[in-house]
Design a protein around this motif. Sequence first.
Motif, short mmCIF file in Angstrom:
data_model
loop_
_atom_site.label_atom_id
_atom_site.label_comp_id
_atom_site.label_asym_id
_atom_site.label_seq_id
_atom_site.Cartn_x
_atom_site.Cartn_y
_atom_site.Cartn_z
N VAL A 62 0.87 -1.18 0.00
CA VAL A 62 0.00 0.00 0.00
C VAL A 62 0.91 1.22 0.00
O VAL A 62 1.72 1.39 0.92
CB VAL A 62 -0.91 0.01 1.26
CG1 VAL A 62 -1.70 1.30 1.35
CG2 VAL A 62 -1.81 -1.21 1.28
N PRO A 63 0.79 2.09 -1.03
CA PRO A 63 1.65 3.28 -1.02
C PRO A 63 1.20 4.29 0.04
O PRO A 63 0.02 4.38 0.36
CB PRO A 63 1.46 3.87 -2.43
CG PRO A 63 0.26 3.21 -3.01
CD PRO A 63 -0.07 2.00 -2.20
N ALA A 64 2.17 5.00 0.60
CA ALA A 64 1.86 6.00 1.64
C ALA A 64 2.50 7.34 1.25
O ALA A 64 3.36 7.39 0.37
CB ALA A 64 2.41 5.55 2.98
N CYS A 80 -6.96 1.24 7.23
CA CYS A 80 -7.74 0.13 7.80
C CYS A 80 -8.58 -0.53 6.71
O CYS A 80 -8.73 -1.77 6.70
CB CYS A 80 -8.62 0.62 8.95
SG CYS A 80 -7.67 1.06 10.42
N ARG A 81 -9.10 0.27 5.79
CA ARG A 81 -9.90 -0.32 4.70
C ARG A 81 -9.02 -1.20 3.81
O ARG A 81 -9.45 -2.24 3.33
CB ARG A 81 -10.58 0.79 3.90
CG ARG A 81 -11.61 1.52 4.75
CD ARG A 81 -12.37 2.53 3.97
NE ARG A 81 -13.21 1.91 2.96
CZ ARG A 81 -13.81 2.57 1.99
NH1 ARG A 81 -13.67 3.88 1.89
NH2 ARG A 81 -14.55 1.94 1.12
N ARG A 82 -7.77 -0.76 3.61
CA ARG A 82 -6.85 -1.59 2.80
C ARG A 82 -6.50 -2.88 3.53
O ARG A 82 -6.29 -3.92 2.92
CB ARG A 82 -5.58 -0.80 2.45
CG ARG A 82 -5.83 0.49 1.70
CD ARG A 82 -6.56 0.27 0.38
NE ARG A 82 -5.79 -0.52 -0.55
CZ ARG A 82 -4.98 -0.02 -1.47
NH1 ARG A 82 -4.87 1.28 -1.62
NH2 ARG A 82 -4.31 -0.81 -2.28
N PHE A 83 -6.45 -2.81 4.88
CA PHE A 83 -6.19 -4.04 5.64
C PHE A 83 -7.36 -5.02 5.44
O PHE A 83 -7.16 -6.23 5.29
CB PHE A 83 -6.04 -3.76 7.15
CG PHE A 83 -4.88 -2.85 7.52
CD1 PHE A 83 -3.88 -2.54 6.62
CD2 PHE A 83 -4.80 -2.31 8.81
CE1 PHE A 83 -2.82 -1.71 6.98
CE2 PHE A 83 -3.74 -1.48 9.17
CZ PHE A 83 -2.76 -1.18 8.25
N VAL A 84 -8.59 -4.48 5.45
CA VAL A 84 -9.77 -5.34 5.22
C VAL A 84 -9.66 -5.98 3.83
O VAL A 84 -9.80 -7.20 3.67
CB VAL A 84 -11.09 -4.54 5.31
CG1 VAL A 84 -12.28 -5.46 5.00
CG2 VAL A 84 -11.25 -3.90 6.68
N TYR A 113 -7.07 -1.46 14.18
CA TYR A 113 -7.63 -2.51 13.33
C TYR A 113 -7.77 -3.80 14.14
O TYR A 113 -6.78 -4.27 14.73
CB TYR A 113 -6.73 -2.71 12.11
CG TYR A 113 -7.26 -3.73 11.14
CD1 TYR A 113 -8.34 -3.45 10.32
CD2 TYR A 113 -6.68 -4.99 11.06
CE1 TYR A 113 -8.83 -4.40 9.44
CE2 TYR A 113 -7.15 -5.95 10.17
CZ TYR A 113 -8.23 -5.64 9.37
OH TYR A 113 -8.72 -6.57 8.49
N HIS A 114 -8.97 -4.33 14.18
CA HIS A 114 -9.25 -5.55 14.98
C HIS A 114 -8.78 -5.37 16.43
O HIS A 114 -8.33 -6.31 17.05
CB HIS A 114 -8.60 -6.79 14.36
CG HIS A 114 -9.29 -7.22 13.09
ND1 HIS A 114 -9.15 -8.48 12.56
CD2 HIS A 114 -10.14 -6.58 12.25
CE1 HIS A 114 -9.87 -8.59 11.46
NE2 HIS A 114 -10.47 -7.44 11.24
N ARG A 115 -8.83 -4.16 16.92
CA ARG A 115 -8.37 -3.77 18.27
C ARG A 115 -6.89 -4.10 18.49
O ARG A 115 -6.45 -4.30 19.62
CB ARG A 115 -9.22 -4.42 19.35
CG ARG A 115 -10.67 -3.99 19.27
CD ARG A 115 -11.46 -4.29 20.52
NE ARG A 115 -12.84 -3.93 20.30
CZ ARG A 115 -13.75 -4.74 19.75
NH1 ARG A 115 -13.42 -5.96 19.41
NH2 ARG A 115 -14.97 -4.32 19.59
N GLY A 116 -6.13 -4.15 17.38
CA GLY A 116 -4.69 -4.26 17.55
C GLY A 116 -4.05 -5.44 16.86
O GLY A 116 -4.36 -6.59 17.19
#
Length: 340
Positions: A62-64, A80-84, A113-116
Amino acid sequence: MPSESRRVTVELAERSYPVHIGSGVRQALPGIVGRLGARKAVVVTARHEAEVPDPGVPYTVVPAQDGEAAKTLATVGELCRRFVDSGLTRSDVVVSCGGGTTTDTVGLAAALYHRGIPVIHLPTSLLAQVDASVGGKTAVNLPEGKNLVGTYWQPSAVLCDLDYLDTLPEREWLNGYGELARCHFIGAPGLNGRPLLDQIAASVSLKAWIVSADERDAGVRHLLNYGHTLGHALERATGFALRHGEGVAIGTVFAGRLAGELGRIGPARVAEHHDVVTSYRLPATLPAGVDDRELIALMRLDKKATTGLGFVLDGPAGPALVRDVPEHVVASALASMPRD
Ligand code: GLY
């Protein structure tokens, strides 16, 4: 691990983690990911993806974007959406590669994300290597101010690869030097002139010790904010034209003058603040056009100052947080500062 490298441990019981410092240490990434037992990874990088080693498990890149403008809740939400999208679970890992904005936003996204979920930082700026990537502070800005929303989320490892610094622009060096200069007054004196590896390792060792003693900033961790009260005010008063490390440098000179005004240190030690800062070619003067009253109003907003004006100041027993410094003393120390 390359021969010319150092390993520092941040001791936090079962959450302890290593910080590796040296040329090429990023190559330790797949071994660390393997030991975590992660099944997949998301690599969030502000550098070209070729500059991040293969983590050794299936991964998505994922580019930042580095820079203060990207340090927002919107960036964290997008991560977080990219993690999903990548199907990341708590038994996987996130890898950050970039400067302080990237370690902060990715660290905060990993905490939420997922509480950690576990995160490994590959800091690419001097500022991020000597300070931001170590110690677990993550935060983003609001329109109302800097670092107002965040949490503590310790990484699983930090890989400070000196090779990332090869292409650093001059102002980015200054940005990191500001934090190295303030180390002189909080427990790691005489760093300037030593090899860069030693300077980074000394700053990380000092920070590791402080974080181990006070992870949640209730006491000794305040020392890391030496020079920061005026530094943050200057960043805001100049609309961030001054970089963080430059503000901290001027704030360090000011901390010396204020400690002198309060009789905590003598003239030679006050002068030492100026000398250490300028030895790194850092600015030591207040920029033209900043208004002292505005600076004092901004310093009252500092998170350390639960009441009145609070500063970390040198003194006979070493540096300490001094609360409720009278405004007229602060004004007098400001008035004594050299100006552009
Ligand atoms: N950068 C200051 C701290 O981590 O506490």
